[in-house]
Design a protein around this motif. Structure first.
Motif, PDB file in Angstrom:
ATOM      1  N   MET A 192      36.581 -45.255  -8.926  1.00 46.38           N
ATOM      2  CA  MET A 192      35.938 -45.581 -10.050  1.00 46.38           C
ATOM      3  C   MET A 192      36.156 -46.990 -10.554  1.00 46.38           C
ATOM      4  N   GLU A 193      37.604 -47.792  -9.790  1.00 44.12           N
ATOM      5  CA  GLU A 193      37.851 -48.818  -9.775  1.00 44.12           C
ATOM      6  C   GLU A 193      36.942 -49.655  -8.833  1.00 44.12           C
ATOM      7  N   ALA A 194      37.273 -49.213  -8.454  1.00 45.11           N
ATOM      8  CA  ALA A 194      36.500 -49.400  -6.229  1.00 45.11           C
ATOM      9  C   ALA A 194      34.873 -49.898  -6.599  1.00 45.11           C
ATOM     10  N   PHE A 195      34.211 -49.209  -7.654  1.00 48.91           N
ATOM     11  CA  PHE A 195      33.018 -48.630  -7.962  1.00 48.91           C
ATOM     12  C   PHE A 195      32.087 -49.870  -8.825  1.00 48.91           C
ATOM     13  N   LEU A 196      32.850 -50.062  -9.500  1.00 52.23           N
ATOM     14  CA  LEU A 196      33.064 -51.022 -10.684  1.00 52.23           C
ATOM     15  C   LEU A 196      33.109 -52.450 -10.239  1.00 52.23           C
ATOM     16  N   LEU A 197      34.029 -52.549  -8.865  1.00 54.79           N
ATOM     17  CA  LEU A 197      34.217 -53.673  -9.044  1.00 54.79           C
ATOM     18  C   LEU A 197      33.173 -54.278  -7.652  1.00 54.79           C
ATOM     19  N   MET A 198      32.829 -53.264  -6.982  1.00 55.07           N
ATOM     20  CA  MET A 198      31.534 -53.464  -5.654  1.00 55.07           C
ATOM     21  C   MET A 198      30.246 -53.581  -6.972  1.00 55.07           C
ATOM     22  N   LEU A 199      29.919 -52.504  -7.761  1.00 54.45           N
ATOM     23  CA  LEU A 199      28.625 -53.350  -8.403  1.00 54.45           C
ATOM     24  C   LEU A 199      28.559 -54.850  -8.748  1.00 54.45           C
ATOM     25  N   ALA A 200      30.263 -54.969  -9.593  1.00 49.88           N
ATOM     26  CA  ALA A 200      29.943 -55.939  -9.654  1.00 49.88           C
ATOM     27  C   ALA A 200      30.530 -57.991  -8.281  1.00 49.88           C
ATOM     28  N   GLY A 201      30.255 -56.757  -7.278  1.00 47.65           N
ATOM     29  CA  GLY A 201      29.766 -58.127  -6.411  1.00 47.65           C
ATOM     30  C   GLY A 201      31.347 -59.065  -5.633  1.00 47.65           C
ATOM     31  N   GLU A 202      32.042 -58.064  -5.864  1.00 48.06           N
ATOM     32  CA  GLU A 202      34.188 -58.223  -5.903  1.00 48.06           C
ATOM     33  C   GLU A 202      34.252 -58.119  -4.590  1.00 48.06           C
ATOM     34  N   VAL A 203      33.603 -56.876  -4.331  1.00 42.81           N
ATOM     35  CA  VAL A 203      34.300 -56.409  -2.594  1.00 42.81           C
ATOM     36  C   VAL A 203      33.001 -55.368  -1.793  1.00 42.81           C
ATOM     37  N   ALA A 204      33.409 -55.537  -0.786  1.00 46.34           N
ATOM     38  CA  ALA A 204      32.189 -54.817  -0.014  1.00 46.34           C
ATOM     39  C   ALA A 204      32.086 -53.260   0.364  1.00 46.34           C
ATOM     40  N   ILE A 205      31.027 -52.581  -0.226  1.00 48.44           N
ATOM     41  CA  ILE A 205      31.357 -50.845   0.418  1.00 48.44           C
ATOM     42  C   ILE A 205      32.614 -50.697   1.387  1.00 48.44           C
ATOM     43  N   ILE A 206      32.310 -51.354   2.201  1.00 49.60           N
ATOM     44  CA  ILE A 206      33.138 -50.659   3.149  1.00 49.60           C
ATOM     45  C   ILE A 206      33.871 -51.080   3.213  1.00 49.60           C
ATOM     46  N   ASP A 207      34.595 -52.256   2.614  1.00 48.02           N
ATOM     47  CA  ASP A 207      35.991 -52.472   2.285  1.00 48.02           C
ATOM     48  C   ASP A 207      36.522 -51.637   1.122  1.00 48.02           C
ATOM     49  N   ALA A 208      35.874 -51.567   0.364  1.00 52.15           N
ATOM     50  CA  ALA A 208      36.103 -50.214  -0.693  1.00 52.15           C
ATOM     51  C   ALA A 208      35.778 -48.502  -0.299  1.00 52.15           C
ATOM     52  N   LEU A 209      35.414 -48.266   0.458  1.00 53.23           N
ATOM     53  CA  LEU A 209      35.562 -47.203   1.280  1.00 53.23           C
ATOM     54  C   LEU A 209      36.727 -46.860   1.839  1.00 53.23           C
ATOM     55  N   TRP A 210      36.644 -47.491   3.003  1.00 51.07           N
ATOM     56  CA  TRP A 210      37.846 -47.477   4.092  1.00 51.07           C
ATOM     57  C   TRP A 210      39.048 -48.677   3.781  1.00 51.07           C
TER      58      TRP A 210
END
Length: 264
Positions: free
Chosen positions: A215-233
């Protein structure tokens, strides 16, 4: 009742053997459930567990900036776990013990297939649920700008850890969730207290729980603060490995080891 029959002892503690059998039976029932039931229960758990981030963020923005702001806001982290556990929803980190104890008692190909099916369906469903919750919170506009900023603020510590550190911090999180599951049969009306104690330690320790972390990673991803690959991996994969190590390899093996000579 005849005088020759044993009388129940009020408030007697449940033995380790009885706890093992209870959790093992729950695990066998979960592995026998239809895939559709597992999926929707897992999605519900993902959405419900997201309230841990929501509640923590709301407390964070409501409390004055002081040294005790963070430890008080951390109580919000417990909310999602209370909803999920008492609601009997499928949470992946609970299954690191409930599904593994039956496997330890009867290790065969069929059991391995069942646990692989359960874990994969529940984990993907949990991730989908948290993604839905994050999208609803950010894109749909569930939260005010101030609230959304607070949710993102309490999520940013996720990015402060490197891959190995996240994995290591995932081990105690998995251990504490498994310990919570083990303690619940003895709770007897104190279930909320057991859940809060175990999950509050995860919150104040900054440990990595893969479903809340998603949930934290997806919120930051939607805010453009982290790329999807960085969030997942970079965030979710090491937390996943750490949770499995802490819940399955560490706690479940210890739990099974203390009763293995007493069970059939």
């Amino acid at each position: 009742m005849s005088d020759t029959q044993p009388r129940p002892i009020p408030n007697a503690r449940v033995s380790a053997r009885a706890i093992y059998q209870t959790i093992r039976r729950d695990g066998e029932e979960e592995m026998a459930r239809p895939m559709g039931s597992l999926w929707w229960s897992g999605v519900a758990a993902g959405i419900a567990i997201s309230t841990s981030v929501i509640a923590e963020g709301l407390l964070h923005t409501s409390l004055p900036d002081s040294p005790w702001r963070e430890p008080l806001a951390a109580f919000g982290y417990c909310v999602g776990f209370v909803l999920v556990v008492l609601g009997r929803m499928q949470l992946f980190t609970e299954n690191t013990i409930t599904a593994v104890l039956p496997l330890m008692a009867r290790t065969n190909r069929e059991s391995l297939i069942c646990i692989a099916r359960l874990w994969s369906v529940v984990f993907i469903a949990n991730m989908f649920g948290t993604l839905v919750a994050a999208t609803f919170t950010d894109v749909v506009g569930f939260a005010t700008p101030t609230q959304l900023a607070a949710f993102q603020e309490v999520s940013r510590p996720l990015l402060d850890k490197d891959w190995l550190e996240t994995l290591l911090h995932g081990i105690p999180a998995g251990f504490f969730v498994a310990a919570m599951v083990w303690m619940l049969p003895n709770a007897r009306g104190s279930e909320i207290g057991v859940i809060v104690i175990a999950t509050y330690v995860i919150a104040i320790g900054g440990f990595a729980h893969v479903v809340v972390g998603s949930m934290e990673a997806f919120l930051l991803m939607l805010a453009g603060e982290v790329a999807i690959i960085d969030a997942l991996w970079g965030c979710l994969v090491p937390a996943l490995i750490g949770n499995v190590l802490g819940g399955t390899v560490l706690f479940s093996l210890l739990a099974y080891g203390q009763v293995r000579l007493e069970i059939d």
